[in-house]
Design a protein around this motif. Sequence first.
Motif: not given
Length: 90
Positions: A1-12, A68-77
Motif C-alpha cells: 500500500m502506498e502511504k500518502s502521509y508524513s510521519y508525525p515528528i518534532d523537528l527539535e 494521518l494513517s488510520s492506524y492506532s498505536l494504542y491498539k497495537v501496544v
Amino acid sequence: MEKSYSYPIDLEWSREDMVRVIDLWRAVELAYETGIDRELFLKKYQAFKQVIPAIGEEKKWGREFQQLSSYSLYKVVQEAKTSTKKNIHM
C-alpha cells in the motif's frame, strides 16, 4: 500500500530520536498491513518511550499518527502487551 502521509515528528528532536519514533510508526504500519514480530515491536516501542516517556505525550503523538494513517498505536501496544502470539497482525 502506498502511504500518502508524513510521519508525525518534532523537528527539535535529535536525528537519533527521530529515527526511533519513525521506526515505531513503521512498526505500527506493519502490524496492520502484514504483521510484525511481537518482541521486535516491543523493542521499538521501548526505544520510542525513551524519546516520549510521558503517557500524555504518547497519546498526543499516537492520536496525530492515527489521524494521518488510520492506524492506532494504542491498539497495537495493547495487543503486543497482552498477546502470547509470536506475531501481531491487526
